[in-house]
Design a protein around this motif. Structure first.
Motif, PDB file in Angstrom:
ATOM      1  N   VAL A  82       0.818  -1.208   0.000  1.00 10.18           N
ATOM      2  CA  VAL A  82       0.000   0.000   0.000  1.00 10.18           C
ATOM      3  C   VAL A  82       0.853   1.259   0.000  1.00 10.18           C
ATOM      4  O   VAL A  82       0.370   2.331  -0.370  1.00 10.18           O
ATOM      5  CB  VAL A  82      -0.985   0.021   1.193  1.00 10.18           C
ATOM      6  N   ARG A 104     -15.177   6.396  -0.665  1.00  7.14           N
ATOM      7  CA  ARG A 104     -14.355   5.511  -1.491  1.00  7.14           C
ATOM      8  C   ARG A 104     -13.660   6.338  -2.557  1.00  7.14           C
ATOM      9  O   ARG A 104     -14.211   7.319  -3.057  1.00  7.14           O
ATOM     10  CB  ARG A 104     -15.205   4.423  -2.148  1.00  7.14           C
ATOM     11  N   GLU A 110      -7.828   0.437  -8.790  1.00  8.86           N
ATOM     12  CA  GLU A 110      -8.232  -0.105  -7.490  1.00  8.86           C
ATOM     13  C   GLU A 110      -9.159   0.858  -6.762  1.00  8.86           C
ATOM     14  O   GLU A 110      -9.007   2.069  -6.865  1.00  8.86           O
ATOM     15  CB  GLU A 110      -6.991  -0.365  -6.622  1.00  8.86           C
ATOM     16  N   TRP A 112     -10.603   1.981  -2.948  1.00  9.65           N
ATOM     17  CA  TRP A 112     -10.213   1.946  -1.542  1.00  9.65           C
ATOM     18  C   TRP A 112     -11.187   2.771  -0.708  1.00  9.65           C
ATOM     19  O   TRP A 112     -11.706   3.778  -1.151  1.00  9.65           O
ATOM     20  CB  TRP A 112      -8.816   2.547  -1.366  1.00  9.65           C
ATOM     21  N   VAL A 133      -1.542   6.003   4.668  1.00 13.79           N
ATOM     22  CA  VAL A 133      -2.413   4.846   4.781  1.00 13.79           C
ATOM     23  C   VAL A 133      -2.603   4.556   6.259  1.00 13.79           C
ATOM     24  O   VAL A 133      -1.646   4.551   7.036  1.00 13.79           O
ATOM     25  CB  VAL A 133      -1.801   3.615   4.072  1.00 13.79           C
ATOM     26  N   THR A 136      -6.688  -0.146   6.586  1.00  6.49           N
ATOM     27  CA  THR A 136      -7.148  -0.429   5.221  1.00  6.49           C
ATOM     28  C   THR A 136      -7.786   0.793   4.580  1.00  6.49           C
ATOM     29  O   THR A 136      -8.417   0.675   3.539  1.00  6.49           O
ATOM     30  CB  THR A 136      -8.174  -1.583   5.236  1.00  6.49           C
ATOM     31  N   HIS A 137      -7.623   1.958   5.201  1.00 11.63           N
ATOM     32  CA  HIS A 137      -8.177   3.200   4.663  1.00 11.63           C
ATOM     33  C   HIS A 137      -7.045   4.087   4.160  1.00 11.63           C
ATOM     34  O   HIS A 137      -5.983   4.173   4.779  1.00 11.63           O
ATOM     35  CB  HIS A 137      -8.939   3.980   5.752  1.00 11.63           C
TER      36      HIS A 137
END
Length: 151
Positions: A82, A104, A110, A112, A133, A136-137
């Motif tokens: 990432v 999002r 991709e 995210w 990062v 996961t955000h």
């Protein structure tokens, strides 16, 4: 045996063992310089020669090992995982509300989950840049804000 032999040998041992617990090859040159001075003390060289060899060898080794350490610990040319997304630009595809974590973004191909770094809402279609990062955000900021800060 000269007392200086034991002093240099103890110093060499402490510095070389200390290098094991540190990074960057900082203590090793001094430990090797002390070991060389201990050898000189063992063969009966004067204290001036011992100190001279210790300082000269330590300085030469420090410079050469620092270059070696910098060469092997450099940042890889291309980030992986990432981290490769940091600095990339994307488009908001679902409105980002600050602290909500439900927005999002699309970066390249991709999608995210994203949060706003500046605490403002970002509407669908807004161009954003990834600041960091968090789990996961992606934490993003409006791309025009990034461009303004660079000027």
């Amino acid at each position: 045996m000269d007392v200086w032999f034991w002093i240099w040998a103890a110093l060499a041992a402490v510095l070389i063992v200390g290098e094991i617990f540190t990074a960057g090859f900082f203590l090793l040159p001094f430990g090797l310089g002390a070991a060389a001075a201990a050898v000189l003390a063992l063969v009966g060289a004067s204290i001036g020669w011992q100190w001279g060899v210790f300082l000269a060898l330590s300085a030469v080794l420090l410079l050469s090992l620092r270059r070696f350490a910098d060469k092997i610990t450099h940042e890889p040319p291309e980030k992986v995982g990432v981290d490769r997304l940091i600095g990339k630009e994307g488009v908001v595809i679902e409105t980002i509300e600050p602290g909500d974590g439900t927005g999002r973004v699309r970066i390249e191909r991709e999608e995210w989950r994203a949060d706003s770094a500046g605490g403002q809402s970002l509407a669908v279609g807004a161009h954003v840049a990834v600041e960091r990062v968090s789990g996961t955000h992606l934490i993003v900021r409006a791309a025009h804000e990034i461009a303004e800060t660079k000027e």
